[in-house]
Design a protein around this motif. Sequence first.
Motif, PDB file in Angstrom:
ATOM      1  N   ARG A 230      46.544  35.475  33.555  1.00  0.00           N
ATOM      2  CA  ARG A 230      47.563  36.437  33.122  1.00  0.00           C
ATOM      3  C   ARG A 230      46.932  37.656  32.440  1.00  0.00           C
ATOM      4  O   ARG A 230      47.581  38.686  32.277  1.00  0.00           O
ATOM      5  CB  ARG A 230      48.565  35.762  32.182  1.00  0.00           C
ATOM      6  CG  ARG A 230      49.376  34.658  32.865  1.00  0.00           C
ATOM      7  CD  ARG A 230      50.436  34.067  31.941  1.00  0.00           C
ATOM      8  NE  ARG A 230      51.041  32.881  32.535  1.00  0.00           N
ATOM      9  CZ  ARG A 230      52.028  32.908  33.425  1.00  0.00           C
ATOM     10  NH1 ARG A 230      52.528  34.073  33.802  1.00  0.00           N
ATOM     11  NH2 ARG A 230      52.527  31.787  33.912  1.00  0.00           N
ATOM     12  N   ASN A 232      44.534  39.249  33.799  1.00  0.00           N
ATOM     13  CA  ASN A 232      43.942  40.055  34.870  1.00  0.00           C
ATOM     14  C   ASN A 232      44.390  41.508  34.775  1.00  0.00           C
ATOM     15  O   ASN A 232      45.547  41.795  34.460  1.00  0.00           O
ATOM     16  CB  ASN A 232      44.337  39.494  36.241  1.00  0.00           C
ATOM     17  CG  ASN A 232      43.596  38.213  36.582  1.00  0.00           C
ATOM     18  OD1 ASN A 232      42.836  37.689  35.774  1.00  0.00           O
ATOM     19  ND2 ASN A 232      43.820  37.706  37.779  1.00  0.00           N
ATOM     20  N   TYR A 235      45.240  45.771  39.705  1.00  0.00           N
ATOM     21  CA  TYR A 235      46.628  46.156  39.973  1.00  0.00           C
ATOM     22  C   TYR A 235      46.794  46.580  41.428  1.00  0.00           C
ATOM     23  O   TYR A 235      45.828  46.945  42.113  1.00  0.00           O
ATOM     24  CB  TYR A 235      47.078  47.276  39.027  1.00  0.00           C
ATOM     25  CG  TYR A 235      46.402  48.612  39.245  1.00  0.00           C
ATOM     26  CD1 TYR A 235      46.973  49.590  40.060  1.00  0.00           C
ATOM     27  CD2 TYR A 235      45.185  48.903  38.620  1.00  0.00           C
ATOM     28  CE1 TYR A 235      46.357  50.819  40.258  1.00  0.00           C
ATOM     29  CE2 TYR A 235      44.559  50.119  38.808  1.00  0.00           C
ATOM     30  CZ  TYR A 235      45.156  51.079  39.632  1.00  0.00           C
ATOM     31  OH  TYR A 235      44.530  52.285  39.831  1.00  0.00           O
ATOM     32  N   LEU A 266      45.228  37.651  43.250  1.00  0.00           N
ATOM     33  CA  LEU A 266      46.313  38.028  42.344  1.00  0.00           C
ATOM     34  C   LEU A 266      46.084  39.434  41.819  1.00  0.00           C
ATOM     35  O   LEU A 266      44.951  39.833  41.533  1.00  0.00           O
ATOM     36  CB  LEU A 266      46.384  37.056  41.157  1.00  0.00           C
ATOM     37  CG  LEU A 266      46.717  35.589  41.473  1.00  0.00           C
ATOM     38  CD1 LEU A 266      46.606  34.740  40.209  1.00  0.00           C
ATOM     39  CD2 LEU A 266      48.105  35.465  42.082  1.00  0.00           C
ATOM     40  N   ALA A 267      47.165  40.183  41.690  1.00  0.00           N
ATOM     41  CA  ALA A 267      47.094  41.535  41.142  1.00  0.00           C
ATOM     42  C   ALA A 267      48.394  41.853  40.421  1.00  0.00           C
ATOM     43  O   ALA A 267      49.468  41.336  40.772  1.00  0.00           O
ATOM     44  CB  ALA A 267      46.832  42.561  42.248  1.00  0.00           C
ATOM     45  N   GLN A 268      48.297  42.712  39.419  1.00  0.00           N
ATOM     46  CA  GLN A 268      49.475  43.130  38.656  1.00  0.00           C
ATOM     47  C   GLN A 268      50.345  44.060  39.503  1.00  0.00           C
ATOM     48  O   GLN A 268      49.841  44.946  40.190  1.00  0.00           O
ATOM     49  CB  GLN A 268      49.051  43.852  37.373  1.00  0.00           C
ATOM     50  CG  GLN A 268      48.181  43.040  36.418  1.00  0.00           C
ATOM     51  CD  GLN A 268      48.966  41.974  35.660  1.00  0.00           C
ATOM     52  OE1 GLN A 268      50.197  41.905  35.749  1.00  0.00           O
ATOM     53  NE2 GLN A 268      48.248  41.143  34.907  1.00  0.00           N
ATOM     54  N   LEU A 273      52.187  39.232  37.822  1.00  0.00           N
ATOM     55  CA  LEU A 273      51.203  39.077  38.872  1.00  0.00           C
ATOM     56  C   LEU A 273      51.881  38.736  40.196  1.00  0.00           C
ATOM     57  O   LEU A 273      52.844  37.978  40.238  1.00  0.00           O
ATOM     58  CB  LEU A 273      50.221  37.960  38.516  1.00  0.00           C
ATOM     59  CG  LEU A 273      49.240  38.227  37.367  1.00  0.00           C
ATOM     60  CD1 LEU A 273      48.569  36.935  36.935  1.00  0.00           C
ATOM     61  CD2 LEU A 273      48.188  39.249  37.777  1.00  0.00           C
ATOM     62  N   CYS A 275      50.921  37.640  44.428  1.00  0.00           N
ATOM     63  CA  CYS A 275      49.889  37.081  45.300  1.00  0.00           C
ATOM     64  C   CYS A 275      49.749  37.949  46.545  1.00  0.00           C
ATOM     65  O   CYS A 275      50.757  38.388  47.127  1.00  0.00           O
ATOM     66  CB  CYS A 275      50.256  35.658  45.689  1.00  0.00           C
ATOM     67  SG  CYS A 275      49.029  34.828  46.734  1.00  0.00           S
ATOM     68  N   ASN A 325      55.907  39.699  41.884  1.00  0.00           N
ATOM     69  CA  ASN A 325      55.796  39.283  40.479  1.00  0.00           C
ATOM     70  C   ASN A 325      55.857  37.765  40.292  1.00  0.00           C
ATOM     71  O   ASN A 325      56.041  37.284  39.178  1.00  0.00           O
ATOM     72  CB  ASN A 325      56.880  39.944  39.619  1.00  0.00           C
ATOM     73  CG  ASN A 325      56.834  41.452  39.685  1.00  0.00           C
ATOM     74  OD1 ASN A 325      55.757  42.058  39.673  1.00  0.00           O
ATOM     75  ND2 ASN A 325      58.005  42.078  39.775  1.00  0.00           N
TER      76      ASN A 325
END
Length: 601
Positions: A230, A232, A235, A266-268, A273, A275, A325
Amino acid sequence: KMLAQFHSTMAVRVGPRLPHLRLLAARRHASVFPETASHRHVFNQIDELTDYNAFLADPRIVDCFSHYGADWALDDAKAVGQVAGSQYMKSLAITANRNGPVLHTHDNRGRRTDVVEFDNSYHEIMNLGFSLSIPSFGWINKDKQAAQVARSSIGSVMYGAESGTSCPQTMTFACVPVLEKHATDRQRAHGWLSKAQASEYDPRNVPIGEKSAITLGMSMTEAQGGSDVRANTTYAEPLDAEAGTYLLHGHKWFTSAPMSDAFLTLAQTGDGLSCFLVPRWVPDTNEWNQGLQFRRLKNKLGDRSNASSEVEYHGAYAELLGPLNKGIATIIDMVQHTRLDCMVGSAGLMRRSYTEALHSVSQRKAFGTTLIDTPLMMAVMADMALEAEASMALGLHVARTFDSDGNKALGRIATAIGKYHICKRAPQFVYECLEALGGNGYVEDGIMPRLYRQAPLNAVWEGSGNVICLDILRSFKQPESAEALLAEINSAPGASQEYLAQATALPDHLKAVQSQPELARQFAGQAAVLLQACAMYHQQTPELADWFVQTRLLQNGFTQREYGAISLNADSMQAIINRQLSALETSKSTDECIGSAFSTK
């Protein structure tokens, strides 16, 4: 000749004045090695274990095939066991780990390439694994009884033979349920799901449209957060949000199998986050994904045949996988399946180590007898046999929950508990097996140093001990997890009174750990041992289960840690060892052709 003539002349001339020269002259005409050759003859050294069936050498796996109804896969498992125990595989494993992967970030003209070069031995092992359907066996046979038990069994056998190549195979296996649940029609049309289940290996670095089989990897952790995903900072910038395409910016600290055809990451995305599927090549345009750049490969303690990398995203093309998200909820299916492989992989590594030790001590003589017949070695080998059997018993019992008709609530909690305990037990276990071989076990010419370096990995991968314990505590926020755990432990058929007494006390420990999280490791270890014994009772080996309970739950903490410090009578220990020896002899004397399994290539 001239020198001999000189010494002969001198001996005559000096006569009795220099008798040592006469002796020297005599020796010049004698053999250079006047002593007999007996002292140079090597004996009481045991040849390395080769060309045996690694599946048949494990009595617990063989029992589980029958118990869970996976007999339909017995021929497949024997074929895998023959490959895993062959001299050919051992030679490939040595070469693949000696000649590790090399990252080429640029070509000789300065153009970016981001290609990892592997030795041919690595590709040959991968080819064998995929040809034998190690990653896909549970999926292509999902309608059959205990398909995941069969897949976990053959996977654990191959893990003991060569572990590094198991990483990309596990990743590919574990991505399938995520793709099955979340892949879009467009992603399915490109073949991400179907080609991940193919029983063939295609290492070419080309777009997915040109391949009939693919491998998949995973990128989750970052330098600043590690397991705290979390935290991370990577983005995602929308490219075409309606189409679910994005550009990623950031980095990942560990990326498994960097030559995979795509990676789950994973990215914001603003409110949490998400997938993403990050391909090496853009599927629609067949362009190389230039924003996916590899910084370096990790210089690891073990697992040397496999590449682990650091990656940077400089506008890397990515496709949304699952709801926006909700990335952790999406990728958790993959994590759960990789944790299963951590557990059964460590159990497979323990079995391979034990088999190597048993092969040696059952033949080598010392102090006037065979090593295994000495009381101390008998205690060590009997104790380790119980540990190896219990580890595999729990691993395959949990694998049964991954089948379509498995107990999912039990699987969620038992996978975490089993992964925590078995993976932590592996390093000490493998060391004890190494010690049983004496100095030979410590020499790089043999297999044991490689197994020993590999042993700590699974305790770190997919959640270290404390992370797993936190997951266990979180799972208890859902009442069905605690209920499933307690119900399973209380279901052991024919359990001893000693086991039942420990099982009865577990609810109090469960209640205590929820208010005292510092007790989580203690609880996880106790629950794991109960689950191991429970699995052995279910698998209809009650006598072994009773001995396991007696040596793990009723004796003091010191004897739980020191293999061989057990209080079993000689007849009990001999019965345990005889079971292992019988399986080993069967594996060596099988009539099946060693080369037959290679016909699947």
